[in-house]
Scaffold this active site. Structure first.
Site, short mmCIF file in Angstrom:
data_model
loop_
_atom_site.label_atom_id
_atom_site.label_comp_id
_atom_site.label_asym_id
_atom_site.label_seq_id
_atom_site.Cartn_x
_atom_site.Cartn_y
_atom_site.Cartn_z
N LYS A 196 0.87 -1.11 0.00
CA LYS A 196 0.17 -0.10 -0.04
C LYS A 196 0.95 1.30 0.25
CE LYS A 196 -3.75 2.49 2.56
NZ LYS A 196 -4.72 2.10 3.51
N LYS A 251 -1.80 -1.45 -4.12
CA LYS A 251 -2.89 -0.29 -4.07
C LYS A 251 -2.13 1.06 -4.15
CE LYS A 251 -6.00 1.71 -0.80
NZ LYS A 251 -6.56 1.84 0.55
N1 LIG Z 1 -8.10 1.66 3.37
C1 LIG Z 1 -8.63 2.34 2.27
C2 LIG Z 1 -7.93 3.59 1.67
O1 LIG Z 1 -7.02 3.87 2.65
C3 LIG Z 1 -8.18 4.41 0.65
C4 LIG Z 1 -8.81 3.85 -0.84
C5 LIG Z 1 -9.39 4.66 -1.59
O2 LIG Z 1 -8.51 5.76 -1.78
O3 LIG Z 1 -10.23 4.29 -2.71
#
Ligand SMILES: NCC(=O)CCC(=O)O
Ligand SMILES: [Mg+2]
Length: 330
Positions: A196, A251
């Site tokens: 992430k 992500k």
């Molecule tokens: N735990 C989810 C996020 O930190 C953000 C997701 C997003 O920006 O859609």
């Protein structure tokens, strides 16, 4: 023999041969729908995410019904708290909290629909960080992991099928796995947010869950990954798999497809991608202005994420995309 000696365009000439040589396919089965749930009965639009609302419980159940009808396999649940925020985020493991109650309601009505919960403290902390902080504001690792274990257990007890730690603390997958096993939750899957990144594409999400104001000028650079790094993602994924993750995640999505490809090729594990709020907002905004074909571009982005190696995609387009795919097939 005349020039050209090879004609790749032959296979692209007709729809039938294009279909025959298509290498990847996007289907409703690939999609996970992130949903925001709040304590109020009325649903409220999220300004920076057109088409997305913070849902009241009734609308949450209606949304789940749509997901089931469209064959979207799972929802990912994100609670939005109005009060109950604290320094240590203790509301996160309240057995009767918002997330836990939503899980119970969903599993009772739609037992076949997968329910994924977010394990992290940011919706619950008064400072908007994903964990407990020391006097200097540094997010403490091991103390946070203890809190995350409690939170994950409370989700499993409420009936969550998948717990998804999104916090990036070290060692949390192992600690959560061990606690789940000890409590007899041997079927609870862990979807680890393994790579992430500390991304600016999360902006609209922080509006949606209302943590933007809490976070203020703060950032998450001491635990989320530097967008400049790639090898580090492989080390993170390897650790999470060793510690017991069933699925790993990269992500955000589109700007990180090189990472997705490396992770899938190296480990061959179930690999998920989160197409985040900023990616959604960009596509929606340009689509609404008529600058791009919003629907075509959204499907293209999702197909490219799949082609890069994703087994599934968390996307705010999930219900729309499943509908468009159904129309395409009809
Ligand atoms: N735990 C989810 C996020 O930190 C953000 C997701 C997003 O920006 O859609
Ligand atoms: Mg890690």
């Amino acid at each position: 023999m005349g020039y050209p000696s090879t004609r790749p365009r032959r296979m692209r000439r007709d729809d039938f041969s294009r279909r025959l040589m298509r290498e990847t396919r996007l289907a409703a089965d690939d999609l996970i729908y992130p949903v925001f749930v709040h304590e109020h009965a009325q649903s409220v639009d999220v300004g920076s995410m057109p088409g997305i609302r913070r849902l009241g419980m009734d609308d949450l159940l209606r949304t789940a019904e749509q997901a089931v009808a469209l064959k979207v396999p799972a929802l990912a649940l994100f609670p939005v708290l109005s009060g109950d925020k604290s320094l240590d985020g203790r509301e996160a493991w309240n057995p009767d909290g918002l997330a836990q109650s939503a899980v119970r309601a969903l599993k009772q009505r739609f037992p076949e629909l997968g329910v994924i919960t977010d394990v992290a403290l940011d919706p619950y902390t008064s400072h908007g960080q994903d964990g407990l902080v020391d006097a200097s504001g540094y997010v403490l690792n091991d103390e946070t992991v203890e809190a995350l274990v409690r939170q994950a257990l409370s989700h499993a007890e409420a009936g969550a099928d998948v717990v998804a730690p999104s916090d990036m603390m070290d060692g949390r997958i192992g600690a959560i796995r061990e606690a789940l096993e000890q409590a007899g939750h041997i079927h609870t899957r862990i979807l680890a947010y393994s790579a992430k990144y500390a991304s600016s594409f999360y902006g609209p999400f922080r509006d949606a869950v209302g943590s933007a104001a809490n976070l203020g000028k703060g950032n998450k650079y001491t635990y989320q990954m530097d967008p400049a790094n790639s090898d580090e993602a492989l080390r993170e994924v390897e650790l999470d798999l060793q510690e017991g993750a069933d699925m790993v995640m990269v992500k955000p999505g589109l700007p990180y497809l090189d990472i997705v490809r490396r992770v899938k090729e190296r480990f061959g594990a179930p690999t998920f991608v989160y197409q985040v709020s900023g990616e959604y907002a960009m596509l929606k905004a340009a689509g609404e202005r008529g600058w791009i074909d919003g629907c075509a571009c959204a499907l293209e982005a999702l197909r490219c994420i799949k082609r890069a190696g994703a087994d599934g995609i968390l996307t705010y387009f999930a219900l729309d995309a499943a509908t468009w795919l159904k129309e395409e097939a009809a």
